[in-house]
Design a protein around this motif. Structure first.
Motif, PDB file in Angstrom:
ATOM      1  N   GLN A   1       0.813  -1.223   0.000  1.00  0.00           N
ATOM      2  CA  GLN A   1       0.000   0.000   0.000  1.00  0.00           C
ATOM      3  C   GLN A   1       0.845   1.272   0.000  1.00  0.00           C
ATOM      4  N   GLY A   2       2.122   1.125   0.347  1.00  0.00           N
ATOM      5  CA  GLY A   2       2.980   2.306   0.395  1.00  0.00           C
ATOM      6  C   GLY A   2       2.646   3.235   1.542  1.00  0.00           C
ATOM      7  N   ARG A   3       2.204   2.668   2.646  1.00  0.00           N
ATOM      8  CA  ARG A   3       1.921   3.511   3.820  1.00  0.00           C
ATOM      9  C   ARG A   3       2.229   2.738   5.112  1.00  0.00           C
ATOM     10  N   ARG A   4       2.003   3.429   6.220  1.00  0.00           N
ATOM     11  CA  ARG A   4       2.302   2.859   7.527  1.00  0.00           C
ATOM     12  C   ARG A   4       1.648   1.482   7.693  1.00  0.00           C
ATOM     13  N   GLY A   5       2.409   0.542   8.237  1.00  0.00           N
ATOM     14  CA  GLY A   5       1.870  -0.789   8.482  1.00  0.00           C
ATOM     15  C   GLY A   5       2.009  -1.141   9.945  1.00  0.00           C
ATOM     16  N   SER A   6       1.646  -2.373  10.305  1.00  0.00           N
ATOM     17  CA  SER A   6       1.703  -2.764  11.708  1.00  0.00           C
ATOM     18  C   SER A   6       2.908  -3.650  11.997  1.00  0.00           C
TER      19      SER A   6
END
Ligand code: PLP
Length: 439
Positions: free
Chosen positions: A106-111
């Protein structure tokens, strides 16, 4: 100063610990000498004092040592040694940037907590899992999430101290839960738990008694009955398994030890266990169980304070991958040590037995780590016939590498089950040096 730094005995410390460390030790020593009322000491006396100080500093830092105690998971000696693959992963992740909290797709913050999730689900059969600092943190997080200001039902037979100050009642108190004791010291039934249920009950807790064992007229509530009660009452069952076996230890000749998979299959909503005990990984605590319960813990603000770093996640992930099959599992040192046959260990002991004053003996090793209590594992090693076992043990600890042996009935023993085969040569040399007539 330069005379100290260039001294052939001091120089190796400068190479190892850094010139600045040695300089600061010299300054401290000179400062102390200035106030010495006995007058100005000689250079040699000062250098000897410096060497003593530097040696002390060297061993007070974290140093590797040889575990010849025969206790495979020795908490004081760092529990499980890591598999090479775990260390490779640490190097790979640690020397570069990583997706620790980044979603590449997604190209964003992950967990951070998704990283080992899939591996843990595959290994344990749990719907979801979280990784925190250690098992104590896992229990704390669960109790804090579900039972702050509410009641937790625990059997009187399981109100144990595991060691290192981990006392079940204290952990509950710390997380603001009210402890409700049921049953007796030796016997508790599921009916005891049922009768203690109130509108304010938040958790049913089962705890592995670890190093403590009761014999005779004893019974704990069958886990499946407790799980059924949990489902019926809507109060989750948390099982603190501690050592967290993920394989049937009987395959390794050990007694039966309840596994994480069995606890989950019995219906426990949450199971907490250590990553550096029977799992053979880095220090961490795993809490696995039902999706809805894990989700609630995931949104607890306390999780931020208990989170693990990327190096731990890297080492844990690599260790979990080795559970693929018994062949790959052998790369985990704990399982390699368990698998070593007594004839193999005796063959290795031959090298040690060439040293005068030693002989090959049968010994008993232990898994340790609060697991399979008191189960002896047939093992072999060398006994040392020294005038003073304590003195020789001290010399072994002061050697290079430092060797921690075991004394049994006044005799010093090196149990080879916990000595890594590649350490044999160095340990033989260290033993030889420790037994040399003292000049
Ligand atoms: C060892 C143990 C713990 C503590 O585990 P850590 O990972 O050292 O925090 C908790 N509960 C049980 C039953 C244990 O055996």
């Amino acid at each position: 100063m330069n005379r100290f730094l260039n001294d052939p005995q001091v120089a190796p410390y400068a190479a190892h610990a850094g010139r600045e460390t040695v300089k600061s030790a010299v300054n401290e020593m000179l400062e102390a000498a200035r106030h010495d009322v006995r007058g100005v000491p000689s250079f040699d006396a000062l250098r000897d004092a410096l060497l003593l100080q530097l040696e002390l500093q060297r061993t007070q830092g974290l140093v590797p040592l040889v575990n010849a105690t025969g206790i495979l998971l020795h908490t004081n000696l760092g529990r499980a040694p890591l598999a090479a693959a775990a260390l490779d992963a640490v190097r790979e992740i640690g020397t570069a940037y990583s997706n620790v909290e980044y979603d590449l797709a997604q190209g964003r913050r992950g967990s951070r907590y998704d990283r080992t999730g899939m591996l843990l689900r595959a290994l344990t059969g749990a719907q979801d899992a979280l990784v925190v600092n250690n098992c104590a943190a896992a229990v704390l997080l669960a109790v804090d999430t579900f039972a702050r200001g509410r009641e937790v039902i625990v059997s009187r037979g399981e109100l144990v101290e595991i060691g290192g100050g981990f006392r079940v009642p204290d952990v509950l108190r710390r997380s603001g839960a009210h402890l409700v004791e049921v049953g007796t010291t030796n016997r508790t039934s599921a009916e005891d738990y049922r009768r203690a249920l109130t509108a304010n009950t938040a958790l049913l807790l089962r705890t592995h008694a670890s190093n403590f064992r009761q014999e005779g007229f004893v019974a704990q509530a069958p886990p499946a009955e407790l799980a059924a009660l949990a489902v019926k009452s809507g109060v989750p069952l948390l099982e603190d398994l501690g050592s967290g076996a993920c394989v049937d230890l009987r395959e390794y000749g050990l007694p039966y030890e309840r596994t994480v998979q069995e606890a989950l299959a019995d219906g426990a909503g949450l199971v907490a266990f250590s990553a550096d005990k029977l799992l053979g990984g880095p220090q961490a605590g795993i809490i696995a169980g039902r999706r809805t319960l894990v989700a609630r813990m995931r949104s607890n603000a306390l999780l931020r304070a208990l989170r693990v770093d990327k190096l731990t996640l890297a080492a844990l992930g690599a260790t979990l991958r080795l559970y693929e099959n018994p062949e790959t599992r052998r790369a985990i040192p704990f399982y390699a040590m368990l698998e070593a046959s007594v004839p193999e260990l005796r063959a290795r002991a031959q090298r040690y037995a060439s040293i005068p004053g030693t002989r090959i003996v049968d010994t008993q090793a232990y898994a340790g780590g609060g697991s399979v209590p008191q189960a002896a594992i047939a093992s072999a090693g060398v006994a040392i016939e020294a005038a003073s076992a304590d003195e020789t043990a001290g010399r072994l600890r002061a050697g290079t590498p430092a060797v921690v042996a075991r004394t049994h009935e006044g005799r010093l023993l090196l149990d080879l089950r916990t000595v890594l085969p590649e350490q044999d040569e160095a340990v033989v040399a260290a033993l030889r040096a420790a037994l040399e007539p003292q000049g």
